[in-house]
Design a protein around this motif. Structure first.
Motif, short mmCIF file in Angstrom:
data_model
loop_
_atom_site.label_atom_id
_atom_site.label_comp_id
_atom_site.label_asym_id
_atom_site.label_seq_id
_atom_site.Cartn_x
_atom_site.Cartn_y
_atom_site.Cartn_z
N GLU A 1 -3.53 -4.72 5.19
CA GLU A 1 -4.95 -5.19 4.87
C GLU A 1 -5.46 -4.06 3.78
N GLN A 2 -5.59 -2.72 3.95
CA GLN A 2 -5.95 -1.79 3.06
C GLN A 2 -5.45 -1.94 1.68
N ALA A 3 -4.15 -2.23 1.79
CA ALA A 3 -3.23 -2.32 0.47
C ALA A 3 -3.57 -3.58 -0.18
N GLY A 4 -3.98 -4.78 0.54
CA GLY A 4 -4.19 -6.02 0.03
C GLY A 4 -2.78 -6.54 -0.39
N ALA A 5 -1.93 -6.39 0.39
CA ALA A 5 -0.52 -6.86 0.25
C ALA A 5 0.12 -7.51 1.59
N PRO A 6 1.18 -8.36 1.28
CA PRO A 6 1.93 -8.78 2.47
C PRO A 6 2.84 -7.65 2.95
N ALA A 7 3.42 -7.99 4.37
CA ALA A 7 4.51 -7.16 4.93
C ALA A 7 5.08 -8.09 6.16
N ALA B 1 -5.99 -9.92 8.47
CA ALA B 1 -6.38 -10.74 7.25
C ALA B 1 -5.08 -10.54 6.37
N ALA B 2 -3.87 -9.98 6.57
CA ALA B 2 -2.92 -9.72 5.80
C ALA B 2 -1.85 -10.84 5.94
N PRO B 3 -1.26 -11.21 4.76
CA PRO B 3 -0.11 -12.03 5.12
C PRO B 3 1.27 -11.46 5.97
N LEU B 4 1.58 -11.66 7.14
CA LEU B 4 2.50 -10.95 7.64
C LEU B 4 3.62 -12.10 8.47
N SER B 5 4.90 -11.65 8.38
CA SER B 5 5.85 -12.30 9.05
C SER B 5 6.58 -11.56 10.12
N ARG C 1 0.48 2.03 3.47
CA ARG C 1 -0.29 1.92 2.32
C ARG C 1 0.58 2.38 1.24
N GLY C 2 1.06 3.68 1.58
CA GLY C 2 1.94 4.24 0.42
C GLY C 2 3.12 3.39 -0.16
N PHE C 3 3.79 2.96 1.00
CA PHE C 3 5.14 2.03 0.39
C PHE C 3 4.58 0.83 -0.46
N LEU C 4 3.42 0.29 0.30
CA LEU C 4 2.92 -1.13 -0.17
C LEU C 4 2.35 -0.70 -1.75
N ALA C 5 1.75 0.24 -1.69
CA ALA C 5 1.43 0.48 -3.32
C ALA C 5 2.34 0.56 -4.14
#
Length: 284
Positions: free
Chosen positions: A39-45, A79-83, A278-282
């Protein structure tokens, strides 16, 4: 939000030329940290549960049900796209328990078998999975460092994935993604792995499916960036979360030797893992 499918996340990442991270879930705090970090990174995981994590929670379908329910609840509240992905499954009964528990993907691991037996077992898993809409990942080559295995040099002869063999393997099994051995190793606590980027590019050109990097916790940032540029898509991260978790717990208990409330040290442990996510998603 509702769970998304792993296949969709991987396909989107591949089309856009980036990577998508898959993080191992062992406890509820792991799942919460992954969701919060995403969510903080604004990225899926991808929330991935390994067969070893299922054993930790009692094993078998009942152990899978417990951790899957927790991870699913966290993902749906995020709120993040997660599978939800089931990782390193060798037990066929556990594979078959994935569908009713909401997993959209499974990594079926027959890598300890001979090549011929690996192809047969994986092709059977793929047929079963595709009949149920489940995306199947497999492994070819030897990514060392798995629990219970003897140490393995990631650069030893015969360890890395051969592109021609990979092309035949994908054609014969029908897998949706391929985990390959290119210089990383599971369970590394220091980020010192050196990847073979020429081999990654050759594998990318040899097979029509996305490539998966296992053991990414031990790979430096620059190596991961270059690996994605060379063709890696799904980037698996596990030990880095556990290192952050354990470090935060140790730090808290060192300053509060008489503390007994686990919430006091699980909260900073969860936040430390979220920071790692967050670090890996960034990075990706």
């Amino acid at each position: 939000m509702p769970l998304v499918s792993t296949g969709e996340l991987v396909a989107d990442a591949r089309t856009s030329g980036r990577g998508v991270a898959a993080f191992n879930v062992i406890t509820l705090e792991h799942a919460e940290a992954i969701a919060h970090g995403a969510e903080q990174a604004g990225a899926p995981a991808i929330l991935q549960v390994s067969e070893n994590a299922v054993k930790f929670h009692g094993g078998g379908p009942s152990g899978l049900s417990a951790i899957a329910a927790a991870a699913t609840a966290v993902a749906r509240a995020s709120a993040a796209p997660l599978s939800l992905h089931l990782d390193h499954v060798m037990d066929v009964d556990l594979l078959r328990a994935a569908h009713p528990e909401g997993f959209s993907s499974v990594m079926f691991d027959a890598s300890k078998m001979s090549y011929g037996d690996n192809v047969k077992a994986t092709a059977d898993a793929v047929r079963w999975g595709h009949e149920r809409g489940i995306w199947i990942e497999a492994e070819l080559g030897k990514v060392g460092g798995k629990e219970g295995e003897a140490p393995l040099d990631a650069h030893a002869p015969g360890v890395r994935t051969d592109p021609a063999e990979a092309a035949a393997y994908v054609a014969d099994t029908g897998v949706d993604a391929l985990a390959v051995a290119v210089g990383s190793s599971h369970a590394m606590t220091e980020r010192t792995a050196a990847l073979d980027h020429a081999l990654i590019a050759a594998l990318r050109d040899a097979v029509p499916v996305p490539l998966v990097l296992h053991g990414s916790s031990g790979v430096p940032d620059a190596e991961i960036r270059q690996a994605v540029a060379s063709g890696m898509v799904k980037i698996n991260v596990g030990t880095a979360l556990n290192t952050a978790f354990t470090g935060a717990v140790r730090e808290y208990l060192a300053g509060d030797a008489k503390g007994v409330d686990p919430r006091k040290y699980l909260a900073p442990a969860r936040e430390a893992m979220a920071g790692t996510v967050r670090g890996f998603l960034a990075l990706l």
